[in-house]
Design an enzyme around this catalytic site. Sequence first.
Site, PDB file in Angstrom:
ATOM      1  CE  LYS A 190      24.428  16.164  20.441  1.00 47.42           C
ATOM      2  NZ  LYS A 190      23.280  15.422  20.863  1.00 47.42           N
TER       3      LYS A 190
HETATM    4  P1  FBP Z   1      17.945  16.048  19.522  1.00 48.46           P
HETATM    5  O1  FBP Z   1      18.292  17.491  19.762  1.00 48.46           O
HETATM    6  O2  FBP Z   1      16.856  15.895  18.517  1.00 48.46           O
HETATM    7  O3  FBP Z   1      17.656  15.346  20.833  1.00 48.46           O
HETATM    8  O4  FBP Z   1      19.236  15.385  18.882  1.00 48.46           O
HETATM    9  C1  FBP Z   1      20.400  15.091  19.635  1.00 48.46           C
HETATM   10  C2  FBP Z   1      20.811  13.670  19.385  1.00 48.46           C
HETATM   11  O5  FBP Z   1      22.004  13.349  20.087  1.00 48.46           O
HETATM   12  C3  FBP Z   1      21.014  13.318  17.929  1.00 48.46           C
HETATM   13  O6  FBP Z   1      22.303  13.614  17.460  1.00 48.46           O
HETATM   14  C4  FBP Z   1      20.691  11.870  17.912  1.00 48.46           C
HETATM   15  O7  FBP Z   1      20.133  11.449  16.713  1.00 48.46           O
HETATM   16  C5  FBP Z   1      19.683  11.707  18.996  1.00 48.46           C
HETATM   17  O8  FBP Z   1      19.814  12.800  19.870  1.00 48.46           O
HETATM   18  C6  FBP Z   1      19.875  10.428  19.743  1.00 48.46           C
HETATM   19  O9  FBP Z   1      19.056  10.424  20.872  1.00 48.46           O
HETATM   20  P2  FBP Z   1      18.712   9.079  21.639  1.00 48.46           P
HETATM   21  O10 FBP Z   1      19.843   8.123  21.437  1.00 48.46           O
HETATM   22  O11 FBP Z   1      18.534   9.496  23.065  1.00 48.46           O
HETATM   23  O12 FBP Z   1      17.456   8.592  21.034  1.00 48.46           O
END
Ligand code: FBP
Length: 272
Positions: A190
């Site tokens: 991802k």
């Molecule tokens: P979003 O679609 O809201 O960006 O979520 C994806 C994600 O990977 C979540 O699983 C996680 O909580 C968040 O983004 C972490 O994002 P970052 O570490 O960049 O703040």
Amino acid sequence: MKENTDSPIYRNGNSLILAYDHGTEHGPVDFEPMPESADPTHVFEVAKHDAVTAIALQKGNAEYYRNWQNKKGNNDSAPLLVKLNGNSSLAHREDYYSPKQCAVKYAVEELDAEAVGYTMYAGSTNEDKMWEDFRQVQEQARKYGVPVVMWSYPRGKGIEENPDYSGQKDPDVVAYGARLGLELGADMVKCKYPGNQEDWSQLEDNVGDLKTVMSGGSKRSDQEFLEDVYSTIEVGCNGLAVGRNIFQREDPHSLLDKLEAVIFEDESPENI
Ligand code: FBP
């Protein structure tokens, strides 16, 4: 080694993972735009949409999810992906690290997880420790035959202090993170959207048959979001792992209908 390609988190080879670990990663601030989303059961209900092939939860919410399913007889709810590590934004650290709060054994044997997930911060001074944590996760996941999804987010001093990189979304950084998913044995990686189709294509060129999903990011309009998703699907991406762009919406079902068409039915946003 057990095969895990027939996991329920795939539909015709693609996935839409509804990520709901934000209470850990960012805190309640992410629920403010849609206060109902602070209630896990609100998001569990959203995840019943046909487009959702898995819901990604931290251990505590995963336990809550299974109890909710048992109490309510919610047999039509989404497969469970247990997120094994996570970190809050409250702590002050020298560099990025995401500790494990759940073992694969607990996720599979106690929570009946259909998949597991792990965040990797390559480029951090804690990278070696995270590789060792991931090694254990990956080997256990193979033993139990559950797919392991790597949230591959290179960040930290190695990225910040390298003049060749413009930051976490530099296309070379994102492609490198994706490649690590392949090299370290993930079933799916991802990655953050680097900003355009060409850069996502560079990522795809470096991962062979490894499954890829785009990370949703902060909320944007339906149109902008669908275009970003489509731009990745067109060049070989296998779907999406998304949180805020779903649970911060008043009507998440309408966007999920459209995402279903783009991710699983090969539709372009203009035709929906
Ligand atoms: P979003 O679609 O809201 O960006 O979520 C994806 C994600 O990977 C979540 O699983 C996680 O909580 C968040 O983004 C972490 O994002 P970052 O570490 O960049 O703040």
